[in-house]
Design an enzyme around this catalytic site. Structure first.
Site, PDB file in Angstrom:
ATOM      1  N   HIS A 132      -4.785   3.099   3.402  1.00  0.00           N
ATOM      2  CA  HIS A 132      -3.539   3.227   3.191  1.00  0.00           C
ATOM      3  C   HIS A 132      -3.146   4.642   2.671  1.00  0.00           C
ATOM      4  O   HIS A 132      -3.280   5.148   1.538  1.00  0.00           O
ATOM      5  CB  HIS A 132      -2.840   2.200   2.268  1.00  0.00           C
ATOM      6  CG  HIS A 132      -1.326   2.306   2.164  1.00  0.00           C
ATOM      7  ND1 HIS A 132      -0.628   1.213   2.248  1.00  0.00           N
ATOM      8  CD2 HIS A 132      -0.418   3.054   1.655  1.00  0.00           C
ATOM      9  CE1 HIS A 132       0.561   1.081   2.198  1.00  0.00           C
ATOM     10  NE2 HIS A 132       0.736   2.747   1.726  1.00  0.00           N
ATOM     11  N   HIS A 191      -0.187   8.129   3.181  1.00  0.00           N
ATOM     12  CA  HIS A 191       1.002   8.841   3.599  1.00  0.00           C
ATOM     13  C   HIS A 191       0.650  10.598   3.609  1.00  0.00           C
ATOM     14  O   HIS A 191       0.269  11.071   2.692  1.00  0.00           O
ATOM     15  CB  HIS A 191       2.120   8.661   2.754  1.00  0.00           C
ATOM     16  CG  HIS A 191       2.504   7.320   2.645  1.00  0.00           C
ATOM     17  ND1 HIS A 191       3.509   6.727   3.297  1.00  0.00           N
ATOM     18  CD2 HIS A 191       2.025   6.522   1.812  1.00  0.00           C
ATOM     19  CE1 HIS A 191       3.620   5.404   3.038  1.00  0.00           C
ATOM     20  NE2 HIS A 191       2.726   5.173   1.774  1.00  0.00           N
ATOM     21  N   LYS A 249       3.043  -1.603  10.532  1.00  0.00           N
ATOM     22  CA  LYS A 249       3.281  -1.745   8.984  1.00  0.00           C
ATOM     23  C   LYS A 249       4.745  -2.602   8.948  1.00  0.00           C
ATOM     24  O   LYS A 249       5.724  -2.097   9.390  1.00  0.00           O
ATOM     25  CB  LYS A 249       3.253  -0.501   8.526  1.00  0.00           C
ATOM     26  CG  LYS A 249       3.985  -0.327   7.233  1.00  0.00           C
ATOM     27  CD  LYS A 249       2.800  -0.881   6.081  1.00  0.00           C
ATOM     28  CE  LYS A 249       3.252  -0.981   4.650  1.00  0.00           C
ATOM     29  NZ  LYS A 249       3.483   0.268   3.935  1.00  0.00           N
ATOM     30  N   HIS A 271       4.160  -4.202   3.197  1.00  0.00           N
ATOM     31  CA  HIS A 271       4.806  -3.954   2.005  1.00  0.00           C
ATOM     32  C   HIS A 271       5.353  -5.124   1.316  1.00  0.00           C
ATOM     33  O   HIS A 271       6.330  -5.583   1.752  1.00  0.00           O
ATOM     34  CB  HIS A 271       5.703  -2.804   1.838  1.00  0.00           C
ATOM     35  CG  HIS A 271       6.269  -2.338   0.819  1.00  0.00           C
ATOM     36  ND1 HIS A 271       5.962  -1.213   0.154  1.00  0.00           N
ATOM     37  CD2 HIS A 271       7.002  -2.911  -0.085  1.00  0.00           C
ATOM     38  CE1 HIS A 271       6.487  -1.035  -0.905  1.00  0.00           C
ATOM     39  NE2 HIS A 271       7.376  -2.055  -1.269  1.00  0.00           N
ATOM     40  N   HIS A 327      -1.482  -2.144  -1.333  1.00  0.00           N
ATOM     41  CA  HIS A 327      -1.175  -1.649  -2.742  1.00  0.00           C
ATOM     42  C   HIS A 327      -0.592  -2.829  -3.682  1.00  0.00           C
ATOM     43  O   HIS A 327       0.326  -2.803  -4.019  1.00  0.00           O
ATOM     44  CB  HIS A 327      -0.335  -0.457  -2.633  1.00  0.00           C
ATOM     45  CG  HIS A 327       0.970  -0.489  -1.865  1.00  0.00           C
ATOM     46  ND1 HIS A 327       1.697  -1.520  -1.820  1.00  0.00           N
ATOM     47  CD2 HIS A 327       1.375   0.444  -0.852  1.00  0.00           C
ATOM     48  CE1 HIS A 327       2.878  -1.353  -1.102  1.00  0.00           C
ATOM     49  NE2 HIS A 327       2.781  -0.094  -0.563  1.00  0.00           N
ATOM     50  N   ASP A 375      -2.481   4.652  -1.093  1.00  0.00           N
ATOM     51  CA  ASP A 375      -1.164   4.842  -1.046  1.00  0.00           C
ATOM     52  C   ASP A 375      -0.717   6.363  -1.694  1.00  0.00           C
ATOM     53  O   ASP A 375       0.423   6.360  -2.264  1.00  0.00           O
ATOM     54  CB  ASP A 375      -0.495   3.791  -1.906  1.00  0.00           C
ATOM     55  CG  ASP A 375       0.923   3.871  -1.642  1.00  0.00           C
ATOM     56  OD1 ASP A 375       1.424   4.128  -0.382  1.00  0.00           O
ATOM     57  OD2 ASP A 375       1.579   3.152  -2.315  1.00  0.00           O
TER      58      ASP A 375
HETATM   59  C1  NCD Z   1       5.878   5.663  -0.301  1.00  0.00           C
HETATM   60  C2  NCD Z   1       6.381   6.760   0.458  1.00  0.00           C
HETATM   61  O1  NCD Z   1       6.709   7.636  -0.420  1.00  0.00           O
HETATM   62  O2  NCD Z   1       6.183   6.845   1.636  1.00  0.00           O
HETATM   63  N1  NCD Z   1       6.154   5.475  -1.766  1.00  0.00           N
HETATM   64  C3  NCD Z   1       5.571   4.697  -2.689  1.00  0.00           C
HETATM   65  O3  NCD Z   1       5.951   4.786  -3.789  1.00  0.00           O
HETATM   66  N2  NCD Z   1       4.412   4.130  -2.267  1.00  0.00           N
HETATM   67  C4  NCD Z   1       6.143   4.287   0.330  1.00  0.00           C
HETATM   68  C5  NCD Z   1       5.449   2.973   0.156  1.00  0.00           C
HETATM   69  O4  NCD Z   1       4.247   3.043   0.704  1.00  0.00           O
HETATM   70  O5  NCD Z   1       5.941   2.260  -0.488  1.00  0.00           O
HETATM   71 ZN    ZN Z   2       2.365   3.484   1.053  1.00  0.00          ZN
END
Ligand code: NCD
Ligand code: ZN
Length: 343
Positions: A13, A15, A98, A135, A173, A246
Site C-alpha cells: 500500500h 502513494h 481501490k 479504505h 491500513h 501507506d
Molecule cells: C492518503 C493520501 O494522502 O493520499 N492519506 C492518508 O492519510 N493515508 C490517503 C489514504 O490512503 O487515506
Molecule cells: Zn493510503
C-alpha cells in the site's frame, strides 16, 4: 543480532504521487522493496487501465538504474467504473481496485457513494480475480472519527463479504482491534495491511508537546489498546496480515498548515521502522514473513528471490527532503532509529 537479512520485501500500500514528486519518493521505496501496490488517488484519479499503464511508465522512469522495482497498478473504483473495464484492467496487468468511500480521505471525492452502484463491477472483479482494496471508514459525520473503521465493518464490510464470498478483499491500513479481530476471524479471502506508524504510535503522538501534523493520517492513530492488538496480529505469523506502509507524502507547508493534510511520509525509513516495531514486540524473527511472504501469497504472486539486509546502526533521519519545488518532512524527522538498510 546486529544484521537481519530478509527475502526482499514488498509494500502492499503506497502513494507515490506524480510529476516531480516521483523523483524524490520512488527511489526511497525501490531501495528497499521489490514491488509496491501503487495507490490510484491522483488528481484526477487513475480510473482506467490505459491511465494506469501510463502512470506505471512515469513511475518506472523515476526508478534509479541500480534498483529493480515493479509497480503493481490499481484502479480507483468510482460509482461509474463500468464492469467492462475489469477485463481490460486484468489484461493490462492491473492487480486491484481501490475502494474509497466518497470523501473519506485525501483525493477521495470521486469515491463510491453507495456500494449498490458498483455491484456489477465487483462481480466482474470476483470473476477475473482482481482484488478489492478498501479504505474502511464510514464518512457519516454523525460517527465519531475514532469509531469510523469499526462502524464500516458492521455497516458495509460484512455485507460485502457475504455478497461476494470469493472476492479477495484487503482491509487497508487497519487501526483498531475491531478490524484486527474481524480479519483474524474471517476466511482466506480476507486480509489486512498494517502501517509502521500504526504499529509504533498511538494517538498521544498527535498531541505531544503541541499539535503534531506529521503524525496525522487517515485512518487516524488510535488508543494504545488498539496499537497493542495491531502489533499482536502483525507478529502472530498469521498469513492474512502483511506490510503496507501507506506512505503518503505531502509537501511540508501543507502538513504544517491550519488544515493539515492527512498522510505520513514513511517510505524513506520503512523497513527500519517496521524492524523497530517488531523488535519491541520481541518478534524480529517474524518480520520476514510479514514483509516478504504473506502479501505475495495472498495476491497470488511469486515471492521475491533477492534479499535485503538491515543492520543495527543508529540512523538520524533528515529534517527535510527536497520535493518538487517544495520540501517533504519524513515521519520521525530528526529522530534516531536503531536500524538502517545496508546498501
Ligand atoms: C492518503 C493520501 O494522502 O493520499 N492519506 C492518508 O492519510 N493515508 C490517503 C489514504 O490512503 O487515506
Ligand atoms: Zn493510503
Amino acid at each position: 543480532m546486529d544484521r537481519l537479512t530478509l527475502t526482499q520485501p514488498d509494500d502492499w500500500h503506497l502513494h507515490v504521487r506524480d510529476g516531480a514528486a516521483l523523483a524524490t519518493v520512488v527511489p526511497h521505496t525501490s531501495a528497499q522493496f521489490a514491488r509496491a501496490i501503487i495507490m490510484p488517488n491522483l488528481k484526477p484519479p487513475v480510473t482506467t487501465a490505459e491511465q494506469a499503464m501510463a502512470y506505471r511508465d512515469r513511475i518506472l522512469a523515476a526508478v534509479p538504474a541500480a534498483h529493480a522495482f515493479e509497480p503493481l497498478m490499481t484502479l480507483y473504483l468510482t460509482d461509474r467504473t463500468p464492469a467492462s473495464e475489469i477485463a481490460k484492467a486484468k489484461a493490462a496487468g492491473v492487480v486491484a481496485l481501490k475502494l474509497y468511500p466518497a470523501g473519506a480521505t485525501t483525493n477521495s471525492d470521486s469515491g463510491v457513494t453507495d456500494l449498490q452502484h458498483v455491484r456489477a463491477t465487483l462481480e466482474a472483479m470476483q470473476r477475473e480475480g482482481l482484488l478489492l482494496l478498501i479504505h474502511a471508514e464510514v464518512t457519516d459525520p454523525a460517527v465519531d472519527v475514532f469509531d469510523r473503521e469499526a462502524v464500516f465493518i458492521e455497516r458495509h464490510l460484512m455485507g460485502l463479504r457475504r455478497d461476494f464470498p470469493e472476492l479477495k478483499i484487503v482491509v487497508e491500513h487497519i487501526t483498531t482491534k475491531d478490524a484486527a479481530q474481524y480479519v483474524e476471524s474471517a476466511d482466506r479471502f480476507t486480509a489486512a495491511t498494517l502501517t509502521a506508524h500504526h504499529l509504533l504510535f498511538n494517538r498521544n503522538a498527535l498531541f505531544t508537546g503541541g499539535l503534531r501534523p506529521d503524525y496525522y493520517c487517515l485512518p487516524v492513530l488510535k488508543r494504545e489498546v488498539h496499537r497493542l492488538e495491531l502489533l499482536r496480529v502483525a507478529t502472530s505469523g498469521n498469513p492474512r496480515f502483511f506490510l503496507g506502509t501507506d506512505s503518503a507524502p505531502h509537501p511540508s507547508h501543507l502538513k504544517a498548515h491550519a488544515l493539515a493534510c492527512a498522510g505520513c511520509y514513511t517510505a524513506l525509513s520503512a523497513m527500519p521502522l517496521y524492524a523497530q516495531a517488531f523488535e519491541q514486540a520481541g518478534a524480529l524473527d517474524r518480520l520476514e514473513a510479514f514483509a516478504s511472504f504473506h502479501g505475495a501469497d495472498f495476491y497470488g504472486l511469486p515471492r521475491n528471490t533477492g534479499q535485503l539486509t538491515l543492520k543495527r546502526e543508529p540512523w538520524t533521519l533528515p529534517q527535510t527532503l527536497s520535493f518538487g519545488d517544495g520540501q517533504l518532512t519524513p515521519l520521525c524527522a530528526g529522530d534516531t532509529l536503531s536500524w538502517q538498510v545496508e546498501h
